[in-house]
Scaffold this motif. Structure first.
Motif, PDB file in Angstrom:
ATOM      1  N   TYR A  59       0.858  -1.194   0.000  1.00 54.67           N
ATOM      2  CA  TYR A  59       0.000   0.000   0.000  1.00 54.67           C
ATOM      3  C   TYR A  59       0.892   1.242   0.000  1.00 54.67           C
ATOM      4  O   TYR A  59       2.074   1.159   0.328  1.00 54.67           O
ATOM      5  N   GLY A  60       0.323   2.364  -0.360  1.00 51.90           N
ATOM      6  CA  GLY A  60       1.027   3.640  -0.283  1.00 51.90           C
ATOM      7  C   GLY A  60       0.297   4.559   0.680  1.00 51.90           C
ATOM      8  O   GLY A  60      -0.850   4.306   1.035  1.00 51.90           O
ATOM      9  N   TRP A  94      -9.422  18.819  -5.532  1.00 52.40           N
ATOM     10  CA  TRP A  94      -9.898  17.782  -4.627  1.00 52.40           C
ATOM     11  C   TRP A  94      -8.742  16.814  -4.395  1.00 52.40           C
ATOM     12  O   TRP A  94      -7.877  16.663  -5.258  1.00 52.40           O
ATOM     13  N   GLY A  95      -8.737  16.156  -3.264  1.00 48.76           N
ATOM     14  CA  GLY A  95      -7.679  15.180  -3.035  1.00 48.76           C
ATOM     15  C   GLY A  95      -8.053  14.188  -1.955  1.00 48.76           C
ATOM     16  O   GLY A  95      -8.976  14.427  -1.164  1.00 48.76           O
ATOM     17  N   TYR A  96      -7.333  13.081  -1.927  1.00 52.95           N
ATOM     18  CA  TYR A  96      -7.434  12.152  -0.813  1.00 52.95           C
ATOM     19  C   TYR A  96      -7.035  12.933   0.448  1.00 52.95           C
ATOM     20  O   TYR A  96      -6.164  13.811   0.391  1.00 52.95           O
ATOM     21  N   GLY A  97      -7.660  12.638   1.545  1.00 50.26           N
ATOM     22  CA  GLY A  97      -7.235  13.253   2.799  1.00 50.26           C
ATOM     23  C   GLY A  97      -5.798  12.855   3.101  1.00 50.26           C
ATOM     24  O   GLY A  97      -5.375  11.723   2.802  1.00 50.26           O
ATOM     25  N   GLU A  98      -5.049  13.768   3.674  1.00 53.31           N
ATOM     26  CA  GLU A  98      -3.658  13.447   3.996  1.00 53.31           C
ATOM     27  C   GLU A  98      -3.618  12.345   5.063  1.00 53.31           C
ATOM     28  O   GLU A  98      -4.333  12.406   6.059  1.00 53.31           O
ATOM     29  N   GLY A  99      -2.772  11.355   4.822  1.00 47.93           N
ATOM     30  CA  GLY A  99      -2.693  10.218   5.739  1.00 47.93           C
ATOM     31  C   GLY A  99      -3.437   8.994   5.230  1.00 47.93           C
ATOM     32  O   GLY A  99      -3.232   7.884   5.720  1.00 47.93           O
ATOM     33  N   GLU A 100      -4.297   9.171   4.214  1.00 45.56           N
ATOM     34  CA  GLU A 100      -4.990   8.019   3.633  1.00 45.56           C
ATOM     35  C   GLU A 100      -3.991   7.046   3.005  1.00 45.56           C
ATOM     36  O   GLU A 100      -2.926   7.447   2.540  1.00 45.56           O
ATOM     37  N   THR A 101      -4.362   5.807   2.929  1.00 45.73           N
ATOM     38  CA  THR A 101      -3.615   4.865   2.103  1.00 45.73           C
ATOM     39  C   THR A 101      -4.126   5.001   0.667  1.00 45.73           C
ATOM     40  O   THR A 101      -5.241   5.448   0.443  1.00 45.73           O
ATOM     41  N   TYR A 102      -3.261   4.653  -0.299  1.00 44.03           N
ATOM     42  CA  TYR A 102      -3.706   4.729  -1.693  1.00 44.03           C
ATOM     43  C   TYR A 102      -3.209   3.522  -2.476  1.00 44.03           C
ATOM     44  O   TYR A 102      -2.285   2.809  -2.046  1.00 44.03           O
ATOM     45  N   PHE A 103      -3.830   3.323  -3.636  1.00 42.69           N
ATOM     46  CA  PHE A 103      -3.512   2.201  -4.514  1.00 42.69           C
ATOM     47  C   PHE A 103      -3.445   2.727  -5.950  1.00 42.69           C
ATOM     48  O   PHE A 103      -3.950   3.821  -6.227  1.00 42.69           O
TER      49      PHE A 103
END
Lengths: 433, 433
Positions: B47-48, B97-106
Motif C-alpha cells: 500500500y502507499g 480535490w484530493g485524498y485526505g492526507e494520511g490516507e492509504t492509496y492504490f
C-alpha cells in the motif's frame, strides 16, 4: 529558502542539548576539531564527488538564533536559560577547510574540517551533513551519467520526483558534475544553471490535434524548438513535425518505448524528410546504464530525471561528522588531543588529518594519502583541503562554474578504470601516513 | 523556505513555455482537469500513504510571480512579454480535490484532481508532484516501520542523511504516519512535531571521561535523560550510567553492534543494578525489517534515520500528473472531453475519475473503486476525495494531528495481509467502474 531566513533550526535537537550540557560542565569552550568523511563509498561505486560546499557556506552565514528561533526553543523547553542566552550571541567564529567543490573523494579522508570551540562546531553537525550528504549523492550519480553520455549533452529534469527544494540543489549538483541544463527555474535564478524545456504530452492533448499543437509551438517558439512526438504514433508525429516546422526543426523528443530502436527509425525518417540536422532527444527513466547502452543509437542528448534526483540507487552518501581532537582545558595553547570512539563496527580514527592526492608522472591519480600534519610539498602530491572559513569569515566562496570546471579536471585525473559503469571498489586506495 | 517567499519558480521551465504556446493558440483558457495518480506502487509494497497535502496547499498560496520572478524570466528569455504579463496577474482560481492526507492509496485512483483553465492548472504540475512524490514516499516507508514497531515508539532522526529542507518535510511525513517524535527542530517549529534527543558520541569524547560526560548530562538534564552507552565498552558504560543517574535513569541508547544480543545483556545488567524502569532505545541503520526482527528483544523504542528519509528503497513513489479531460472551446458550458496519450508502456486513462473505498461488513477494505462520476452514496462505499481548494480559496487545510489520526484509522481498515513486511502486490485491487 529565502536568502535572509535563519537556518539555525535545520538541525537536530541533540546538538542543542549537548551544548547545554557542555556549557554546564564548562567543556563547551574546549577547542575541538570535527571531520566529515565517508566510511565507504555507496556499494559498487568507484569514486564519489564532493558537492554542497557553496550551499553550506551560504547556510552557515544564516546560522543565527533570532527571536523567533529562541522563542521556539524557550517555549518548548528544548534548552535552559543559560543556553538560550549563549545562542542569542552565537556566530560561528572558527575555521573550516574542505575539499574544493567538484573534487572526487575516497573513503576516510576528511572532505570538511571544522575547528573551533566544541560549542560552535558541534552546532553545525546536522546542517553540514544534510547539505553534503544530499548534494554529494546527486553529484556522484550525475558524474557517472556524464561519463556514460560522452560528448552528448545531459538535461536534468528530475524536479518532480524529489522534494521541491532538493530539486533546486539537485539541479545545481548535476550542473557541477557536468550536466548541460536543467528544467528547474529556481536553480536558474539562484545558481545560474542554464534552464530549458519545451512541452509535455498535455500540451498536445490540450489542442484539437497533434498538428494544431505542433503548429502552435513552432509559431510561438520558432522552428528551433523540440517537439514531443510520442503522444500517439511516433512515425506520424515525426512527419507532422517536419511538415509543420520545416527541415530546420531543432529537435524531437522521445519519451517512451524502445528508445534505441525508435531513435534509429526516427533518424532515418528525419533524414528522408530532409531534416538532417534535427536532433533526437530521449527521456524516460534513463540512468547511467541505459545512457551508456544508447551510445550506439543515433541520439543527440539525454534527459534524466528520477535516477538523478534519487542518486541512482544511493540517495545519500552516508558522510559522518566526528569529533577527532579536543583540548582538555580552556587554555588556548592546550594541545589538541586525539579522541575516537570504539563502537563495534563503527570505530573512528582520532586526530586531525590532511588529505592529499598522489599522482604519477603522467598526472594520473594513484592514491589518496592522509597525513597527521600538513602534506609535504612535493611534486606529484596535490593537497586536497582549501580554506573555506577563516575566523568565522567565509573566504572560500566561488562560482558554480568554478566547481564545474574543477570536477572536469578531477575526472580527467582519475585512472581509466574509475570511469567504468560496472560495480567495483574505490578506484584509489586511501593510505594513512 | 520562509513563509512569504514565492514558490513560483519551484517548477519546470516547460510549464511556462507550454503556457506561452497555449496563450498563443488561445487554448490556455480551455477548462481542463489534471489528475495525479500512481501507475504502480514501489516494487513489493502492499500500500502507499498520501502525504504532502498540507504542504502543497501552503505552497499553492505562495505560487505568485512577483517582480523578482518576472525579472528572472524576462532576463533569461524564458517566455515572451504576453506570457510575463499573464503571469504577473496569476493566481490559481480553480478547484482542487484530493485524498485526505494520511490516507492509504492504490494505483490508478487519482489522489489529487486539479480543475481550472489549462493555463492555471498546468503551472502547478511540477510543484504538486515534487511535494507529493517526496512526502508520500517518506510516509509510505514510515507507515511500514510503525506497523513493524507495534506498540513501541519510533523516533525520526534522519535529517543528516537528506537535504536540509527535505529533512523537515520527512519529519512531518513520519509523524503523520505514526512516528512519535523527530530530532528535527524546524519540524517542531513549523509543524508542531514533538522533538527530542540528548547526546552523541562527541559529547562523551569531549569530556575527560565517560563518567564525566554522564555526570554532566544528568546534572544538566536530570536523571530522566537518555545516556549513550556504546562509545567504549557497553557493559562498563551501563554500570557508570546507573551509578551516575541512579536507578531512575530514563533510558540508555545503543547505536552499534548486535542490537538484539546487546539489548538482552543490557536489560539483565540494568535489572541487576535495580534500574528496572530504565528503557533501552536502539538506533543505527534500522529499517522496517530490522525493527520487526527486534520485536522479541527487550527494546523500548527505535530511532530510525537513513532508511526513513530515503523511503527505505523507494525515495520517490513516481506519481504522475496527467491531463485527462479538457473543453474544446472557451465556452464555460463546453463539455469536458476525455483525453489520453497512447505512448508505449505509459498509456493514460482519459476522463475525470472519482475514487471510493469498498469496505466489507466488518469494515475491512476490499477494493478501491474508481467511478467516472461521483461515487454512489451507499453503505460500505467511502468516497476518497475531499475538497481542498474552492475557486482558488484553500478550504481543506487541517492540522498535522488530523492527518496522523486519519492514517491511524486508514491503517486499521486495511486487510491483515496489507501489513506484512514481505514483498507483495497491492493489497487492494483497483476496479474501474
Amino acid at each position: 529558502m529565502s536568502e535572509d531566513s535563519s537556518s539555525a533550526l535545520l538541525t537536530d535537537h541533540y546538538e542543542l542539548t549537548m551544548l547545554q550540557g557542555a556549557l554546564h560542565s564548562g567543556a563547551a569552550g574546549r577547542r575541538s576539531v570535527f571531520e566529515m568523511f565517508a566510511r565507504r563509498l555507496p556499494e559498487g561505486r568507484r569514486y564519489g564527488v564532493v558537492a554542497g560546499t557553496g550551499r553550506f557556506l551560504d547556510l552557515l552565514e544564516r546560522f543565527r538564533f533570532g527571536t523567533a528561533e529562541l522563542d521556539f526553543l524557550s517555549d518548548h523547553g528544548v534548552v535552559d536559560e543559560t543556553t538560550l542566552e549563549w545562542l542569542s550571541q552565537y556566530r560561528f567564529g572558527g575555521n573550516v577547510w574542505g575539499y574544493g567543490e567538484g573534487e572526487t573523494y575516497f573513503p576516510g579522508s576528511p572532505i570538511l574540517v571544522v575547528e573551533g570551540s566544541f560549542a560552535e562546531a558541534v552546532l553545525l553537525e546536522t546542517l553540514a551533513l544534510s547539505v553534503y550528504n544530499h548534494d554529494s549523492a546527486i553529484a556522484s550519480a550525475a558524474s557517472r551519467m556524464v561519463v556514460a553520455a560522452g560528448d552528448r549533452p545531459l538535461i536534468e529534469m528530475g524536479s518532480r520526483r524529489t522534494h521541491e527544494e532538493s530539486a533546486v540543489a539537485s539541479a545545481r549538483a548535476a550542473y557541477i558534475a557536468g550536466f548541460s541544463t536543467s528544467s528547474n527555474l529556481e536553480a536558474g535564478r539562484t545558481y545560474g544553471v542554464p534552464t530549458g524545456g519545451t512541452a509535455a504530452h498535455s500540451f498536445t492533448l490540450l489542442h484539437d490535434s497533434e498538428r494544431h499543437a505542433f503548429r502552435t509551438q513552432v509559431e510561438s517558439m520558432g522552428a528551433g524548438t523540440t517537439l514531443l512526438v510520442d503522444t500517439f504514433d511516433v512515425e506520424r508525429a515525426v512527419r507532422t513535425a517536419v511538415e509543420t516546422a520545416g527541415p530546420d526543426l531543432g529537435a524531437i523528443r522521445l519519451d517512451s518505448g524502445d528508445l534505441a530502436a525508435t531513435a534509429g527509425r526516427v533518424r532515418k525518417e528525419l533524414d528522408d524528410l530532409g531534416a538532417v540536422n534535427t536532433r533526437i532527444l530521449v527521456t524516460g527513466d534513463l540512468d547511467e546504464h541505459s545512457v551508456q547502452a544508447l551510445a550506439v543509437a543515433p541520439v543527440n542528448g539525454y534527459g534524466v530525471g528520477t535516477s538523478l534526483v534519487t542518486g541512482s540507487g544511493a540517495p545519500t552518501v552516508s558522510l559522518v561528522y566526528k569529533l577527532v581532537a579536543r583540548a582538555r582545558s580552556l587554555d588556548p595553547q592546550a594541545v589538541l588531543e586525539p579522541v575516537a570512539k570504539r563502537s563495534v563496527g563503527k570505530p573512528s580514527r582520532g586526530g586531525r588529518k590532511w588529505g592529499a592526492r598522489r599522482l604519477d608522472d603522467k598526472g594520473t591519480a594513484v592514491s589518496e594519502e592522509v597525513f597527521p600534519h600538513l602534506p609535504p610539498q612535493e611534486t606529484g602530491l596535490r593537497p586536497m583541503l582549501r580554506r573555506l572559513v577563516a575566523d568565522g569569515e567565509v573566504v572560500g566562496r566561488e562560482t558554480t562554474a568554478a566547481a564545474r570546471e574543477r570536477h572536469r579536471a578531477a575526472l580527467a585525473e582519475l585512472p581509466e578504470e574509475a570511469l567504468r559503469m560496472s560495480r567495483g571498489d574505490a578506484a584509489l586506495p586511501t593510505v594513512f601516513r
